[in-house]
Design an enzyme around this catalytic site. Structure first.
Site, short mmCIF file in Angstrom:
data_model
loop_
_atom_site.label_atom_id
_atom_site.label_comp_id
_atom_site.label_asym_id
_atom_site.label_seq_id
_atom_site.Cartn_x
_atom_site.Cartn_y
_atom_site.Cartn_z
N LYS A 1 57.54 -64.44 -20.44
CA LYS A 1 56.64 -64.68 -19.57
C LYS A 1 57.15 -63.39 -18.27
O LYS A 1 56.16 -62.33 -17.72
CB LYS A 1 56.61 -65.16 -18.25
CG LYS A 1 55.66 -67.10 -19.51
CD LYS A 1 56.14 -67.99 -18.12
CE LYS A 1 55.14 -69.24 -18.68
NZ LYS A 1 55.00 -70.16 -18.31
N ASP B 1 48.59 -70.02 -15.21
CA ASP B 1 49.24 -71.14 -14.84
C ASP B 1 48.66 -71.50 -13.29
O ASP B 1 48.76 -72.24 -12.74
CB ASP B 1 50.99 -70.68 -14.79
CG ASP B 1 51.07 -70.89 -16.22
OD1 ASP B 1 50.59 -71.89 -17.42
OD2 ASP B 1 52.26 -70.65 -16.71
#
Length: 287
Positions: free
Chosen positions: A76, A113
């Site tokens: 990420k 997210d």
């Protein structure tokens, strides 16, 4: 951010989830369910074991039929230097979990997210809270802080195991505009009295807290989805508290990924959730 349709957008595009380890990922189940519901019969979604060292070569080898990628740990942050642009949401926590390939060949990074957390909570009636507690201080905790910056009107207390982690969480709070206070993990049972508790720790970490769930608890958001329910989530529900689980987060963030990668809105939330629930039930039955 919405993907521009590229070659073969109606008849066939590719997408995948990357990470290491990746075999457990439910993302293919969710995305394929969305494609089926949307009639995107030529689309495919796979999973690839890719670590930080292998990521640059993997990206370099993708052709114009690729629509996008989902990223999990440890990619990420590693992907950011390899992108042409990053959304403000992703930049706020230095984490990208979604890459969309545009029609003109750019790689754009986003973080679904954070809005996924917000959507999962709002689905359960949590629009605002006066205070909150976070269990843990890893990458998911920083995303939780970013989500709470839009939901929580008061302080957020992070329960952590070290002074270094405490300093990191206070730093994220300053960056995100959240009043972050820190407490030692030994006092984590106190967190359970908050109106919203976000558990971001690995499997088994919160098991010992199950016996400390108070009468009439507020809302628990436990980001795990396997095994489910966690001991804490089960005890919370038994006391009558509202529980938001990791599958809720996974589905809501995947809905946003599907919309960005395909350009189709809205993505079929209900069908994706059913597919995820079915896959988890099948895993449990075969265990």
């Amino acid at each position: 951010m919405t993907a521009s349709c590229g070659p073969g957008s109606d008849t066939g595009r590719r997408a995948a989830v990357l990470g290491s380890p990746i075999a457990h990922s439910l993302s293919p189940v969710l995305h394929r369910a969305a494609y089926a519901e949307l009639g995107l019969t030529g689309w495919s979604y796979d999973r690839f074991e890719v670590d930080e060292a292998a990521l640059p070569a993997f990206l370099a080898g993708l052709d114009a039929f690729w629509a996008g990628l989902s990223l999990t740990m440890p990619l990420k942050r590693a992907v950011i230097p390899l992108l042409d642009g990053v959304s403000d949401t992703a930049a706020s926590v230095e984490a990208v979990n979604t890459v969309v390939f545009t029609g003109d060949g750019r790689r754009l990074g986003d973080n679904t997210d954070i809005p996924g957390m917000i959507a999962a909570l709002r689905e359960r009636g949590v629009a605002t809270v006066e205070s909150a507690a976070i269990l843990g201080a890893g990458a998911t905790a920083s995303s939780a802080l970013a989500a709470l910056s839009r939901l929580c009107t008061g302080p957020v207390t992070a329960y952590v195991r070290s002074a270094t982690r405490a300093e990191e969480m206070r730093g994220w709070g300053e960056r995100l505009g959240v009043d972050v206070r820190t407490a030692d993990w030994a006092d984590a049972a106190e967190a359970l009295r908050a109106p919203l508790v976000v558990a971001t720790t690995p499997e088994g970490t919160t098991d010992a807290l199950a016996a400390a769930v108070p009468e009439a608890p507020g809302t628990l958001f436990d980001v795990l989805y396997e095994p489910w329910p966690t001991r804490l989530a089960a005890a919370w529900a038994a006391r009558g508290g509202a529980v938001v689980g990791g599958l809720d987060l996974l589905v809501h963030q995947a809905v946003l990924q599907v919309e960005q990668m395909t350009g189709r809105t809205p993505a079929p939330l209900a069908a994706m959730r059913r597919a995820g629930e079915g896959a988890l039930a099948a895993r449990h039955a075969s265990a």
